[in-house]
Write an enzyme that holds these catalytic residues in place. Sequence first.
Site, PDB file in Angstrom:
ATOM      1  N   ARG A   1       0.751  -1.370   0.079  1.00 52.97           N
ATOM      2  CA  ARG A   1      -0.008  -0.061  -0.049  1.00 52.97           C
ATOM      3  C   ARG A   1       0.853   1.232   0.144  1.00 52.97           C
ATOM      4  O   ARG A   1       0.631   2.258  -0.638  1.00 52.97           O
ATOM      5  CB  ARG A   1      -1.072  -0.178   1.130  1.00 52.97           C
ATOM      6  CG  ARG A   1      -2.237  -0.965   1.304  1.00 52.97           C
ATOM      7  CD  ARG A   1      -2.904  -0.841   2.274  1.00 52.97           C
ATOM      8  NE  ARG A   1      -3.985  -2.099   2.132  1.00 52.97           N
ATOM      9  CZ  ARG A   1      -5.019  -1.973   1.732  1.00 52.97           C
ATOM     10  NH1 ARG A   1      -5.632  -1.059   1.000  1.00 52.97           N
ATOM     11  NH2 ARG A   1      -5.919  -3.084   1.782  1.00 52.97           N
TER      12      ARG A   1
ATOM     13  N   GLU B   1     -26.990  11.309  -4.368  1.00 60.05           N
ATOM     14  CA  GLU B   1     -25.370  11.523  -4.302  1.00 60.05           C
ATOM     15  C   GLU B   1     -25.125  12.775  -5.484  1.00 60.05           C
ATOM     16  O   GLU B   1     -24.401  13.452  -5.208  1.00 60.05           O
ATOM     17  CB  GLU B   1     -24.752  10.213  -4.666  1.00 60.05           C
ATOM     18  CG  GLU B   1     -24.833   9.355  -3.665  1.00 60.05           C
ATOM     19  CD  GLU B   1     -23.849   7.958  -4.030  1.00 60.05           C
ATOM     20  OE1 GLU B   1     -22.725   8.115  -4.544  1.00 60.05           O
ATOM     21  OE2 GLU B   1     -24.556   6.816  -3.706  1.00 60.05           O
TER      22      GLU B   1
ATOM     23  N   LEU C   1     -11.580   4.419   8.517  1.00 62.80           N
ATOM     24  CA  LEU C   1     -12.636   4.084   7.186  1.00 62.80           C
ATOM     25  C   LEU C   1     -13.968   5.072   7.418  1.00 62.80           C
ATOM     26  O   LEU C   1     -14.713   4.686   8.493  1.00 62.80           O
ATOM     27  CB  LEU C   1     -12.580   2.632   6.998  1.00 62.80           C
ATOM     28  CG  LEU C   1     -13.352   2.336   5.911  1.00 62.80           C
ATOM     29  CD1 LEU C   1     -12.846   2.934   4.602  1.00 62.80           C
ATOM     30  CD2 LEU C   1     -13.767   0.789   5.675  1.00 62.80           C
ATOM     31  N   ASP C   2     -14.224   5.771   6.405  1.00 60.10           N
ATOM     32  CA  ASP C   2     -15.805   6.184   6.303  1.00 60.10           C
ATOM     33  C   ASP C   2     -16.130   7.002   7.686  1.00 60.10           C
ATOM     34  O   ASP C   2     -17.296   6.791   8.198  1.00 60.10           O
ATOM     35  CB  ASP C   2     -16.763   5.240   6.098  1.00 60.10           C
ATOM     36  CG  ASP C   2     -16.572   4.521   4.754  1.00 60.10           C
ATOM     37  OD1 ASP C   2     -16.105   5.097   3.631  1.00 60.10           O
ATOM     38  OD2 ASP C   2     -16.808   3.408   4.520  1.00 60.10           O
TER      39      ASP C   2
ATOM     40  N   ARG D   1     -10.548   1.874  -2.863  1.00 61.67           N
ATOM     41  CA  ARG D   1      -9.372   1.508  -2.304  1.00 61.67           C
ATOM     42  C   ARG D   1      -9.149   2.240  -0.912  1.00 61.67           C
ATOM     43  O   ARG D   1      -9.542   3.357  -1.194  1.00 61.67           O
ATOM     44  CB  ARG D   1      -8.002   1.908  -3.168  1.00 61.67           C
ATOM     45  CG  ARG D   1      -8.005   1.261  -4.573  1.00 61.67           C
ATOM     46  CD  ARG D   1      -8.203  -0.139  -4.612  1.00 61.67           C
ATOM     47  NE  ARG D   1      -7.125  -1.183  -3.784  1.00 61.67           N
ATOM     48  CZ  ARG D   1      -7.180  -2.353  -3.648  1.00 61.67           C
ATOM     49  NH1 ARG D   1      -8.345  -2.937  -4.249  1.00 61.67           N
ATOM     50  NH2 ARG D   1      -6.157  -3.062  -3.126  1.00 61.67           N
TER      51      ARG D   1
ATOM     52  N   HIS E   1     -20.186   8.530   0.640  1.00 62.66           N
ATOM     53  CA  HIS E   1     -20.318   7.324   0.943  1.00 62.66           C
ATOM     54  C   HIS E   1     -21.667   7.109   0.860  1.00 62.66           C
ATOM     55  O   HIS E   1     -22.509   7.888   1.413  1.00 62.66           O
ATOM     56  CB  HIS E   1     -19.837   7.125   2.292  1.00 62.66           C
ATOM     57  CG  HIS E   1     -19.963   5.553   3.059  1.00 62.66           C
ATOM     58  ND1 HIS E   1     -19.139   4.658   2.415  1.00 62.66           N
ATOM     59  CD2 HIS E   1     -20.947   5.107   3.854  1.00 62.66           C
ATOM     60  CE1 HIS E   1     -19.626   3.445   3.181  1.00 62.66           C
ATOM     61  NE2 HIS E   1     -20.665   3.765   3.830  1.00 62.66           N
TER      62      HIS E   1
HETATM   63  C1  GAR Z   1     -21.510   5.480  -5.331  1.00 65.68           C
HETATM   64  O1  GAR Z   1     -22.590   5.119  -4.845  1.00 65.68           O
HETATM   65  C2  GAR Z   1     -20.708   6.023  -4.150  1.00 65.68           C
HETATM   66  O2  GAR Z   1     -21.159   6.544  -3.333  1.00 65.68           O
HETATM   67  C3  GAR Z   1     -19.935   4.429  -3.937  1.00 65.68           C
HETATM   68  O3  GAR Z   1     -19.688   4.070  -5.086  1.00 65.68           O
HETATM   69  C4  GAR Z   1     -20.361   4.562  -6.012  1.00 65.68           C
HETATM   70  C5  GAR Z   1     -19.777   4.915  -7.234  1.00 65.68           C
HETATM   71  O4  GAR Z   1     -20.681   5.279  -8.161  1.00 65.68           O
HETATM   72  N1  GAR Z   1     -18.803   4.687  -3.034  1.00 65.68           N
HETATM   73  C6  GAR Z   1     -18.459   3.858  -2.189  1.00 65.68           C
HETATM   74  O5  GAR Z   1     -19.059   2.936  -1.966  1.00 65.68           O
HETATM   75  C7  GAR Z   1     -17.288   4.234  -1.396  1.00 65.68           C
HETATM   76  N2  GAR Z   1     -17.022   3.263  -0.312  1.00 65.68           N
HETATM   77  P1  GAR Z   1     -19.905   6.330  -9.476  1.00 65.68           P
HETATM   78  O6  GAR Z   1     -18.616   5.641  -9.920  1.00 65.68           O
HETATM   79  O7  GAR Z   1     -21.024   6.201 -10.613  1.00 65.68           O
HETATM   80  O8  GAR Z   1     -19.873   7.754  -8.853  1.00 65.68           O
END
Ligand code: GAR
Length: 198
Positions: free
Chosen positions: A67, A176, A146-147, A93, A111
């Site tokens: 990492r 979102e 995390l988060d 990641r 998130h």
């Molecule tokens: C979104 O729903 C975002 O919130 C999630 O991945 C998706 C990406 O969609 N993120 C996570 O789960 C982070 N842990 P996108 O590529 O269409 O923006």
Amino acid sequence: MTTRVAIFISGGGSNMVRLVEDMQAGGHAGEPVLVLSNDPDAGGLAKAEARGVATAVVDHRPFKGDRAAFEAALQEALDKVQPDIICLAGFMRVLTEGFVAPWEGKMLNIHPSLLPKYKGLHTHQRALEAGDSEHGCTVHLVTPALDDGPILGQARVPVLENDSPDDLAARVLVQEHALYPAVLRRFAAGDMRPILLP
Ligand code: GAR
């Protein structure tokens, strides 16, 4: 003075597109200077290029779990464009403290849950299994945990009878796309007041 914004993605990049389009719409303190993916096949890369944004790929796989070396390569890609802010937008990641600490206060993440509920993966499934009546998404500052980290905005959606995880994910994604640009618009201008939608 513009605020230079780098966006990290791993997939389709629909949130990234919304952030870029909002910055390009004008009246925005932010300017997209880089879209970086850890996956060379991420669909979002072509979408960024189509919108005139520079792209970079730092594939995590050759680093075979090292990492620190992966994160050094990420930082090297950033050094070339000197961003002020990083937006994680579907970047899948986990970043360690070594990368996060120097960016603390300048790195945002979206998130798909109402944090502090459901950190990590499978958030929609977990909300359904818990019998929640509402669900949503959160934009927060990234800290080494995390988060976690201070919340800059949240948007809520109802959970409907017979929702599948995919139904719920689609409903949350709409929110979102409203929340993240609204938060970045404020944040890039130095305003950290949280936004609550709807
Ligand atoms: C979104 O729903 C975002 O919130 C999630 O991945 C998706 C990406 O969609 N993120 C996570 O789960 C982070 N842990 P996108 O590529 O269409 O923006």
